[in-house]
Write a protein that holds these residues in place. Structure first.
Motif, PDB file in Angstrom:
ATOM      1  N   ALA A  49       5.829   3.750   3.920  1.00  0.00           N
ATOM      2  CA  ALA A  49       5.445   2.957   2.765  1.00  0.00           C
ATOM      3  C   ALA A  49       5.899   1.509   2.919  1.00  0.00           C
ATOM      4  N   THR A  50       5.058   0.575   2.498  1.00  0.00           N
ATOM      5  CA  THR A  50       5.386  -0.847   2.551  1.00  0.00           C
ATOM      6  C   THR A  50       5.118  -1.476   1.190  1.00  0.00           C
ATOM      7  N   GLU A  51       5.742  -2.613   0.926  1.00  0.00           N
ATOM      8  CA  GLU A  51       5.552  -3.300  -0.341  1.00  0.00           C
ATOM      9  C   GLU A  51       4.247  -4.092  -0.326  1.00  0.00           C
ATOM     10  N   PRO A  52       3.451  -3.975  -1.380  1.00  0.00           N
ATOM     11  CA  PRO A  52       2.214  -4.762  -1.432  1.00  0.00           C
ATOM     12  C   PRO A  52       2.510  -6.230  -1.695  1.00  0.00           C
ATOM     13  N   LEU A  53       1.542  -7.088  -1.379  1.00  0.00           N
ATOM     14  CA  LEU A  53       1.642  -8.515  -1.646  1.00  0.00           C
ATOM     15  C   LEU A  53       1.445  -8.786  -3.134  1.00  0.00           C
ATOM     16  N   ASN A 258      -0.522   2.585   3.380  1.00  0.00           N
ATOM     17  CA  ASN A 258       0.587   1.661   3.148  1.00  0.00           C
ATOM     18  C   ASN A 258       1.484   2.104   1.998  1.00  0.00           C
ATOM     19  N   LEU A 259       0.986   2.969   1.141  1.00  0.00           N
ATOM     20  CA  LEU A 259       1.825   3.535   0.090  1.00  0.00           C
ATOM     21  C   LEU A 259       2.552   4.792   0.555  1.00  0.00           C
ATOM     22  N   PRO A 457      -1.071   3.649 -19.458  1.00  0.00           N
ATOM     23  CA  PRO A 457      -1.843   2.596 -20.134  1.00  0.00           C
ATOM     24  C   PRO A 457      -2.424   1.591 -19.154  1.00  0.00           C
ATOM     25  N   LEU A 458      -3.454   0.895 -19.605  1.00  0.00           N
ATOM     26  CA  LEU A 458      -4.025  -0.185 -18.805  1.00  0.00           C
ATOM     27  C   LEU A 458      -3.012  -1.318 -18.717  1.00  0.00           C
ATOM     28  N   GLU A 459      -2.672  -1.729 -17.506  1.00  0.00           N
ATOM     29  CA  GLU A 459      -1.723  -2.822 -17.334  1.00  0.00           C
ATOM     30  C   GLU A 459      -1.852  -3.424 -15.942  1.00  0.00           C
ATOM     31  N   ASN A 460      -1.501  -4.696 -15.842  1.00  0.00           N
ATOM     32  CA  ASN A 460      -1.422  -5.327 -14.527  1.00  0.00           C
ATOM     33  C   ASN A 460      -0.201  -4.768 -13.809  1.00  0.00           C
ATOM     34  N   THR A 461      -0.407  -4.209 -12.640  1.00  0.00           N
ATOM     35  CA  THR A 461       0.663  -3.566 -11.891  1.00  0.00           C
ATOM     36  C   THR A 461       0.292  -3.524 -10.425  1.00  0.00           C
ATOM     37  N   GLY A 462       1.262  -3.234  -9.576  1.00  0.00           N
ATOM     38  CA  GLY A 462       0.982  -3.116  -8.150  1.00  0.00           C
ATOM     39  C   GLY A 462       0.672  -4.461  -7.514  1.00  0.00           C
ATOM     40  N   GLY A 463      -0.020  -4.413  -6.391  1.00  0.00           N
ATOM     41  CA  GLY A 463      -0.340  -5.628  -5.662  1.00  0.00           C
ATOM     42  C   GLY A 463      -1.434  -5.363  -4.646  1.00  0.00           C
ATOM     43  N   TYR A 464      -1.377  -6.048  -3.508  1.00  0.00           N
ATOM     44  CA  TYR A 464      -2.492  -6.028  -2.557  1.00  0.00           C
ATOM     45  C   TYR A 464      -2.006  -5.776  -1.130  1.00  0.00           C
ATOM     46  N   PHE A 465      -2.854  -5.115  -0.372  1.00  0.00           N
ATOM     47  CA  PHE A 465      -2.652  -4.964   1.065  1.00  0.00           C
ATOM     48  C   PHE A 465      -3.804  -5.640   1.791  1.00  0.00           C
ATOM     49  N   ILE A 466      -3.481  -6.522   2.704  1.00  0.00           N
ATOM     50  CA  ILE A 466      -4.470  -7.150   3.569  1.00  0.00           C
ATOM     51  C   ILE A 466      -4.118  -6.723   4.981  1.00  0.00           C
ATOM     52  N   VAL A 467      -4.976  -5.889   5.566  1.00  0.00           N
ATOM     53  CA  VAL A 467      -4.642  -5.254   6.842  1.00  0.00           C
ATOM     54  C   VAL A 467      -5.780  -5.440   7.836  1.00  0.00           C
ATOM     55  N   ASP A 468      -5.476  -5.219   9.107  1.00  0.00           N
ATOM     56  CA  ASP A 468      -6.516  -5.249  10.122  1.00  0.00           C
ATOM     57  C   ASP A 468      -7.511  -4.131   9.858  1.00  0.00           C
TER      58      ASP A 468
END
Length: 470
Positions: A49-53, A258-259, A457-468
């Motif tokens: 697991a890695t931390e998202p951007l 990645n998770l 609930p609906l909420e802004n959470t998490g982040g992004y993975f940009i991978v090859d």
């Protein structure tokens, strides 16, 4: 959500700014002659697991890969009539006589009418030139777009939600700010700086050269809602063989890996939107069963979802199916309720399941225009969202409005869309042109109770993975 730091425009000449170098490409990692997204099977390894951007970090990576958007110059004032701004919309509201996305034709109109009731924005009110249904036909989409721009003289297309993607070059040439989602016309960066999707471009092929982009929000919310450990999950994802289906599988796989989930099935092997549907989904279900997947995500339309899920259940599968909609209509229909019973819905927009109070304003706005469309219908919310994004950006224009000034607000690097709590999600711009909001809510389909049970609930959470994209 953190908003990226302001950054300077890249200046270009007016001639370059209106040139559309629009083209279609095959999905990352897959050739044009295959529906496969890559390897699958029970031997797939689980990634650490890695931390998202964050949104800011992801926006900076996008700027590195794609460059800054141009500052647009010129004085395009089509649709500006004194203190009245004319807007209109088009998209695929019906296909083969069936409604596609409930509320698609009224969400934006309802939001604009409310803006007018409240006195307008910056002293301007809005005349809605109507919504034109293209019935899913490319030629009809072209006709509707040209009619709105040339005959109706619209300042902006709100919403623009076509199943086809045939108007990107026209929109750029005529400098039409365009707000909506769906269709390949949104799959561009500086080639067409006039288009703004509130769903991002994460399902577009080759949106970032050699890269795949995924948001962790849905899977993170699913894990929180169910209390499951990522290490216990054997994850599968299936989609259609359309370019966006292939790209969506790649990003879903990258996000799951990645998770820390073990990905055992990742295929875009269902018929494309232009091909006849399958008469028997058992072969697809059998391959998913053979992979050992106990959690499966569906990146398909409702009919294909029902076909695969029904076949899986008939084979005795008892895992979790994740679908990116909270669609009450699937429970209200006796013919589909049992099939979707127990299914998990992860949604990046609000739903009545999270509480009707959030939708009180939307419901009031629909009533004001005489519409009985569902306030939380995917068509209603996404097009209401498109109009709300337009209005928030329009409010930032200094001086007399022009199409160029509006585009520069969204492309300049310092604009943030503020969510309607419980209905829409915050986004950072211009990163929002690529990134869907890192936002999700989770519901469970309950056929016995005939309702969607809220799990998160609906909420802004998490982040992004940009991978090859491999």
């Amino acid at each position: 959500m953190t908003i990226p730091r302001p950054r300077r425009f890249r200046r270009v000449t007016s001639a370059v700014a209106v040139t559309a170098l629009f083209s279609f490409t095959t999905a990352c990692g897959g050739g044009s002659g295959t529906a496969s997204s890559g390897s699958s099977g029970t031997g797939a390894a689980k990634a650490a697991a890695t931390e998202p951007l964050t949104a800011q970090q992801a926006g900076e990576e996008i700027a590195k890969l794609l460059g800054d958007l141009p500052e647009l110059t010129g004085e395009t004032v089509r649709g500006v009539n004194g203190k009245v701004i004319t807007v209109g919309g088009t998209g695929t509201n019906t296909k083969a006589g069936q409604h596609t996305l409930p509320g698609l034709d009224v969400g934006a109109r309802a939001r604009f009418e409310r803006a007018n009731r409240e006195g307008g924005v910056n002293g301007y009110t809005f005349e809605y030139a109507g919504f034109q249904d293209d019935n899913g036909q490319p030629a009809a989409s072209q006709h509707a777009t040209q009619n709105l721009v040339e005959s109706k003289q619209v300042f902006a297309l709100v919403p623009y939600v076509p199943a086809s993607g045939v108007n990107g070059d026209y929109i750029a040439k005529h400098r039409v700010p365009t707000f909506g989602w769906l269709g390949q016309d949104f799959c561009t960066w500086n080639e067409n700086p006039w288009m703004y999707s509130n769903q991002g471009q994460t399902s577009c092929p080759e949106v970032l050269p050699g890269k795949a982009v995924g948001s962790s929000a849905s899977l993170e919310q699913y894990l929180k809602a169910t209390g499951k450990d990522a290490a216990s999950i054997k994850f599968g994802v299936f989609a259609s063989s359309d370019p966006y289906g292939k790209a969506g599988v790649i990003s879903s796989r990258a996000t799951a890996e990645n998770l820390g989930l073990s990905v055992v099935y990742a295929e875009a092997d269902l018929p494309s939107a232009t091909e006849p549907p399958l008469s028997d989904y058992t072969p697809i279900a059998s391959r998913i069963m053979a992979s050992g997947a106990n959690v499966v995500a569906a990146n398909v339309t409702a009919p294909a979802l029902l076909g695969v899920l029904g076949a899986l259940k008939s084979l005795g599968w008892t895992g979790d199916m994740i679908y990116g909609q909270a669609a009450q209509a699937l429970l209200d229909n006796p013919g589909t309720a049992q099939t979707v019973d127990g299914m998990i819905g992860t949604t990046a927009q609000g739903a009545m399941a999270f509480g009707g109070d959030s939708f009180a304003q939307v419901s009031e706005d629909l009533k004001a225009i005489g519409s009985d469309a569902p306030a939380d219908g995917i068509g209603t919310v996404t097009t209401y969202w498109a109009a709300d994004l337009f209005l928030q950006a329009f409010a930032e224009i200094e001086g007399e409005p022009t199409a160029e000034k509006l585009a520069n607000v969204l492309n300049g690097g310092s604009f943030g869309y503020e969510a309607i709590q419980g209905v829409t999600c915050s986004q950072s711009w211009p990163a929002g042109r690529v990134l869907a909001a890192a936002c999700a809510g989770v519901v469970k389909y309950d056929a016995a109770a005939k309702k969607l049970t809220p799990l998160a609930p609906l909420e802004n959470t998490g982040g992004y993975f940009i991978v090859d994209a491999q």
